[in-house]
Design an enzyme around this catalytic site. Structure first.
Site, PDB file in Angstrom:
ATOM      1  N   HIS A  25       3.112  -4.219   9.360  1.00  0.00           N
ATOM      2  CA  HIS A  25       2.347  -3.532   8.101  1.00  0.00           C
ATOM      3  C   HIS A  25       2.887  -4.432   7.365  1.00  0.00           C
ATOM      4  O   HIS A  25       4.573  -4.516   6.792  1.00  0.00           O
ATOM      5  CB  HIS A  25       2.247  -1.953   7.893  1.00  0.00           C
ATOM      6  CG  HIS A  25       3.227  -1.528   7.408  1.00  0.00           C
ATOM      7  ND1 HIS A  25       3.898  -0.731   6.307  1.00  0.00           N
ATOM      8  CD2 HIS A  25       4.227  -1.133   8.332  1.00  0.00           C
ATOM      9  CE1 HIS A  25       4.754  -0.433   6.448  1.00  0.00           C
ATOM     10  NE2 HIS A  25       4.487  -0.205   7.111  1.00  0.00           N
ATOM     11  N   CYS A  26       2.763  -4.649   5.995  1.00  0.00           N
ATOM     12  CA  CYS A  26       2.674  -4.630   4.716  1.00  0.00           C
ATOM     13  C   CYS A  26       2.920  -3.828   3.811  1.00  0.00           C
ATOM     14  O   CYS A  26       2.798  -2.906   4.171  1.00  0.00           O
ATOM     15  CB  CYS A  26       3.366  -7.054   3.826  1.00  0.00           C
ATOM     16  SG  CYS A  26       1.116  -6.796   3.699  1.00  0.00           S
ATOM     17  N   ALA A  27       3.451  -3.979   2.544  1.00  0.00           N
ATOM     18  CA  ALA A  27       3.486  -3.273   0.974  1.00  0.00           C
ATOM     19  C   ALA A  27       1.899  -3.020   1.702  1.00  0.00           C
ATOM     20  O   ALA A  27       1.141  -2.128   0.962  1.00  0.00           O
ATOM     21  CB  ALA A  27       3.794  -4.561   0.229  1.00  0.00           C
ATOM     22  N   ARG A  73      -0.905  -4.151   3.586  1.00  0.00           N
ATOM     23  CA  ARG A  73      -2.385  -4.530   4.869  1.00  0.00           C
ATOM     24  C   ARG A  73      -1.398  -3.835   6.043  1.00  0.00           C
ATOM     25  O   ARG A  73      -0.538  -4.431   6.379  1.00  0.00           O
ATOM     26  CB  ARG A  73      -2.228  -6.257   4.838  1.00  0.00           C
ATOM     27  CG  ARG A  73      -2.644  -6.593   3.403  1.00  0.00           C
ATOM     28  CD  ARG A  73      -2.580  -8.301   3.592  1.00  0.00           C
ATOM     29  NE  ARG A  73      -2.547  -8.992   2.229  1.00  0.00           N
ATOM     30  CZ  ARG A  73      -2.705 -10.265   1.937  1.00  0.00           C
ATOM     31  NH1 ARG A  73      -2.273 -10.828   2.886  1.00  0.00           N
ATOM     32  NH2 ARG A  73      -2.482 -10.943   0.517  1.00  0.00           N
TER      33      ARG A  73
END
Length: 468
Positions: free
Chosen positions: A29-31, A33
């Site tokens: 995961h990113c910030a 999504r």
């Protein structure tokens, strides 16, 4: 339902919509999504996943199926997915697996920028807020409310604030090298040490050399060497080379000598290349890139702001916005100001305005239920739900949002609005303008929002079908 059970249910629904655990290869995961590599894209039920609680949209790009949950929420969903025995993976592994499905070099490079720079942004966000708070409490007008003047502030307090505001940028190569080693499969600890070597106190600092306070060290009579405080691109390239060197050396060195030789040779060779070859070359490249971008943004009559504001959210759609983090970080490091943030905020507010207009005009309850929270999310700085969930689906609202962003960008440059930090925008972004710029900043956001809302209301939305 408690938070733990709530996110457990979300994770189970996501898995169901994806076609079961057997269809999930890996996850990260990113910030904002949840990013997944799947075996079969065609069996995924997009509509089901879009209706999962807290999901704000889905899209498939760069070989990854991405579900937008938003800041904070995505971390909890990710942990719940881990609790359901879904395979997690490192960003490097995720990148490699995505590359098997999408071998487009350019897209892979954009992913790399995101994987490297997104994890260090929270530290830079905090630093920007510290700068804003310091600017607020040291303003003569604010001090006068308490019967004080700038001379009333003790030197020790100023030193304390400087530690808060200067550390992250002074040791920026450490953060960049750490993250780059992590992404490219090296040992993050060696990345930290290599980054520390680039800002060693034994070297004259880059800032002192730039201001002619100190002379750079001379090697072989023509190689100028100084520290890389505040540099991004040299640390990024040196980090890549260092990580790849470590992996290569580890394959060649006997296992019994790995602990001794691998870190020794990695740091020695990487530092020599960094100080004498890669550093000087890419420092000049860094200066050229920053100069070119600054020149464009400072074009007369607000032209640069109009252009950037108009394409800003299109850049988000392509994923190129991660690469632009490098520019903002370098601006802040060099000048302490970020002229991109206000333009971005105006363009983000414009997408919020367009999404709200869609929500108010729509007759479908489902459309409204997506548009209203998406507009609020955009006003908090996260535009993916508004863009992918509403505006692009109807087409014209996204275009009207781009027009609103262009006009907002024009005014941002005309008014010369610049932030003290990065990565927080629109409403939270006000914390980066706790000085005489707060009113112009709000005006830029209101202009972007209002124009996009009005254009979408009048010309940009006609409900023909319900959202699917």
């Amino acid at each position: 339902m408690g938070p733990e059970k709530e996110y457990k249910k979300i994770a189970q629904d996501v898995i169901k919509g994806l076609g079961g655990k057997e269809n999930i290869i890996s996850m990260a995961h990113c910030a904002t999504r949840l990013r997944l590599i799947v075996k079969d894209r065609d069996i995924i039920d997009d509509e089901f996943i879009e209706n999962v609680d807290k999901a704000k949209g889905v899209f498939f790009t760069s070989g990854q199926y991405q579900i937008i949950f938003g800041t904070g929420t995505v971390n909890r969903v990710y942990e719940a997915m881990i609790g359901e025995d879904v395979s997690s993976t490192s960003k490097a592994e995720l990148k490699e697996k995505a590359s098997e499905q999408d071998d487009h070099f350019f897209k892979r490079m954009i992913r790399v920028f995101g994987d490297v720079f997104v994890p260090i942004i929270p530290a830079l966000v905090a630093t920007g807020l510290f700068m804003g708070v310091r600017g607020l409490i040291t303003q003569p007008a604010i001090l006068a409310w308490f019967g004080l003047t700038p001379d009333s502030i003790s030197d020790n307090f100023l030193v304390f604030t400087q530690i808060l505001t200067d550390t992250a940028f002074g040791f920026l190569p450490v953060l960049v090298c750490w993250s780059t080693f992590r992404v490219f499969g090296g040992s993050p600890l060696l990345g930290i040490v290599l980054g520390l070597m680039l800002v060693s106190p034994s070297l004259p600092t880059s800032w002192d050399v730039a201001q002619n306070v100190q002379e750079p060290l001379m090697f072989l009579g023509f190689i100028k060497v100084a520290g890389y405080q505040g540099s991004v691109l040299p640390a990024f390239i040196i980090g890549i080379v260092g990580a790849l060197l470590e992996k290569r050396i580890r394959k060649l060195v006997p296992a019994a000598l790995d602990l001794i030789l691998t870190p020794f040779l990695t740091l020695l060779i990487a530092l020599m290349l960094g100080l004498f070859v890669l550093g000087p070359v890419f420092h000049e490249v860094e200066i050229l890139i920053l100069t070119a971008v600054t020149w464009i943004l400072q074009l007369p009559f607000g032209i640069g702001g109009f252009i950037y504001g108009g394409i800003n959210q299109f850049i988000v759609v392509t994923g190129l916005h991660h690469a632009l983090n490098l520019i903002e970080i370098q601006m802040l490091s060099d000048t302490g100001w970020n002229m991109v943030n206000a333009i971005s905020s105006g363009s983000i507010a414009a997408q919020a305005g367009a999404a709200l207009a869609v929500g108010l005009k729509a007759k479908s309850l489902k459309t409204k239920s997506i548009a209203y929270p998406s507009s609020l999310s955009a006003l908090l700085g996260i535009t993916e739900p508004a863009i992918f969930g509403v505006n692009i689906r109807y087409g014209k609202p996204f275009l009207m949002g781009l027009i609103g962003g262009a006009v907002a960008g024009f005014f941002a440059r005309i008014l010369d609005v610049q932030a003290t930090g990065m990565s927080i925008t629109v409403i939270p972004g006000m914390l980066l303008y706790l000085n005489a710029q707060i009113i112009p900043y709000i005006a830029v956001c209101v202009i972007g929002f209002g124009i996009a809302f009005a254009l979408t209301w009048m010309f940009g939305f006609k409900e023909k079908t319900n959202l699917k």
